[in-house]
Scaffold this active site. Sequence first.
Site, PDB file in Angstrom:
ATOM      1  N   ARG A 174       0.865  -1.182   0.000  1.00  0.00           N
ATOM      2  CA  ARG A 174       0.000   0.000   0.000  1.00  0.00           C
ATOM      3  C   ARG A 174       0.900   1.230   0.000  1.00  0.00           C
ATOM      4  NH1 ARG A 174      -5.124  -2.029   1.463  1.00  0.00           N
ATOM      5  NH2 ARG A 174      -5.082  -3.772   2.933  1.00  0.00           N
ATOM      6  N   ARG A 230      -6.286  -5.508  -0.259  1.00  0.00           N
ATOM      7  CA  ARG A 230      -7.724  -5.285  -0.148  1.00  0.00           C
ATOM      8  C   ARG A 230      -8.064  -3.800  -0.055  1.00  0.00           C
ATOM      9  NH1 ARG A 230     -12.104  -8.561   1.010  1.00  0.00           N
ATOM     10  NH2 ARG A 230     -13.746  -7.729   2.340  1.00  0.00           N
ATOM     11  N   HIS A 290       2.750  -9.698   1.316  1.00  0.00           N
ATOM     12  CA  HIS A 290       2.514  -8.675   2.340  1.00  0.00           C
ATOM     13  C   HIS A 290       3.828  -8.191   2.951  1.00  0.00           C
ATOM     14  CE1 HIS A 290       0.884  -7.457   6.457  1.00  0.00           C
ATOM     15  NE2 HIS A 290       0.116  -6.764   5.638  1.00  0.00           N
ATOM     16  N   TYR A 325       0.416   5.391  12.074  1.00  0.00           N
ATOM     17  CA  TYR A 325       0.601   4.040  12.598  1.00  0.00           C
ATOM     18  C   TYR A 325       1.961   3.952  13.277  1.00  0.00           C
ATOM     19  CZ  TYR A 325      -3.039   2.486   9.235  1.00  0.00           C
ATOM     20  OH  TYR A 325      -4.184   2.312   8.511  1.00  0.00           O
ATOM     21  N   ARG A 343      -3.289  -5.894  19.375  1.00  0.00           N
ATOM     22  CA  ARG A 343      -4.201  -4.756  19.178  1.00  0.00           C
ATOM     23  C   ARG A 343      -5.600  -5.192  18.777  1.00  0.00           C
ATOM     24  NH1 ARG A 343      -5.761  -2.399  14.586  1.00  0.00           N
ATOM     25  NH2 ARG A 343      -4.062  -3.311  13.388  1.00  0.00           N
ATOM     26  N   HIS A 372       0.793  -0.911  15.065  1.00  0.00           N
ATOM     27  CA  HIS A 372       0.875  -1.735  13.855  1.00  0.00           C
ATOM     28  C   HIS A 372       2.149  -2.573  13.790  1.00  0.00           C
ATOM     29  CE1 HIS A 372       0.888  -2.285   9.317  1.00  0.00           C
ATOM     30  NE2 HIS A 372      -0.356  -2.596   9.630  1.00  0.00           N
TER      31      HIS A 372
END
Length: 618
Positions: A320, A350, A380, A413, A511, A539
């Site tokens: 991303r 996504r 990822h 984050y 989290r 994160h």
Amino acid sequence: TAGATESGENGLSPEEQLDAVTLRVRALLDRQARCWREVCRPALAALGIRILRWADLEPGDRDALRRYFHEHIFPILTPQAITRAPGFPFPLIPNLRLSLAVVVHDPRTGAMHFAYLKIPEQLPRFVPVPRRDGEARDFVPVEEIIRENLGLVYPGREVQSAHAFRVTRAADLELDEHQAVNLLQVVAEETKRRPYGPAVRLEVERGTPPAIRELILRELQLEDAAPGSPLGPGDVYELDPPLDLGALHELARLPLPELDYPPHHGRDPLPPDRSVFSVIAERDLLVHHPFDSFAATVERLFVEAAEDPAVLAIRLTLYRAGGRSGIVDALLRAAERGKEVFVFVELKARFDEERNVEWARRLERGGIRVVYGLVDLKTHAKAALIVRRESDGIRRYVHIGTGNYNAATAALYTDLGLLSADPALGADLHDLFNELSGSSQAPRTAFRRILVSPHFLLPRLLELIDREAEHARAGRGGRIRAKLNGLADPDVIAALYRASAAGVEADLVVRGVCTLRPGVAGLSDRIRVVSILGRFLEHARIYAFANAGAPEYFMGSADWRPRNLRRRVEVVTPVLDPGCRQRLDEILEAELSHPDAWELRSDGSYVRRSAGAASDGA
């Protein structure tokens, strides 16, 4: 709970799983409405901010909002009749858009008609009531204003009633990756269809007549997009107005400085008079965003690499990147200067598919070699490799992170990044990128240091947990600490339960989703789980194993969930530098002892530690 997985391997049929989801969603929506009614609305009122219904307004305020309707709303409304006439098909209602179902009476024929009216997206959801001093403190939902002025929209007819509703549609993309000739083209085409996927939920205002509810439900079931749709009466949710409480984010823009966090500016841990390469050639550097500036560290690394004539090649995974990217700009400049640039763009990230399609096309137009993704797997990993020619030969520099190469989220984050010139890490990433670019299969290289899923990370993780159990059984103690976004893998949870029974102390910061139950007698007595919720979204992922006095630390992109360990390419690196390990240790201990942390109970509820905070189960 440990036996449940995201793929539904929990002994329940698909229908039973859907029923369980429905029950959970109803409970969550009830909690959301209660929070708005009992907490948020009174808190806003204490600041003089009110969300009003039309009936609450003074006559002068109504006149002002009627003028607003005439000038700003009425010109962009497009009513659509709901009729069986051939030229008037039932409208295809877009995903998550607020609409009105209108009942009108024709006085000439005496007939009642139904109509559909989509509320335009460009309108504010909460319209300020004009005040002489210009300071907006009272707001009216836009659907209230439209509802009270529908006579202009349906001239010659009598508006009997109008009821707000909203449709939620399935967001999964139907990708046949095995048959796709060009994955980029398939993803681009599928994302255009996402707003009109099969309907899975219908929200209506409380008090909506059954006939209207049934009409909308029936038409949604008959849509072309929903062959064999599971949508049924149990998927209709009757809610108190206003619907779509997520739109309240508009109020966060109000000028209330006393409620805002002070501006945050991350520090620059790199000396301005030295290159990034010269610093990390001496020792590893661990950066912790946003406390360490992303622009001054990670982004600067790529900017320098693009400009540095000694840099020969840059390789990067892109999951991303956000809307604007200084890193992508640097990659394009590097390609213009003749450097070898390779980017693995994960098109299946996504809800970022469309954006990543555009990034992939832009990178390709810039002469960069791009690979779009592996069949049945998401990549990822957050990893980069920079190859540089130096006086003593070729040297590799690496970045392995927990967060995306996205400057916007790096400011919101908390994430970690390891910058290193370690030859073993450099060789590992060299092999990894060769597999990503030269094969359509998941990496199977025997890496020297890094742990890569889906084939290597889970087995090694289970070995590390079981090793702590062996130490505990042998009287050498045992402790596991981890910081994660989610914990749901059944094998990992079973291993943690075994370790707890053997005497291992496990302290976890999780989290989000956690299907492990801590503190269960005889099962998880020695496991503690906390969650940190604050200004920044937690994160980062850290794993720490005591290893009988020879501790091992890891960080990387993988949570302990089935999707990360079994269905994604993830990269986790050991952290060897003493200073970097100390910083990881400080982060773990600070969060595990945080006074405002939420502790997970054995019954699945959370309680907040701080005495002044609400401590009822959440």
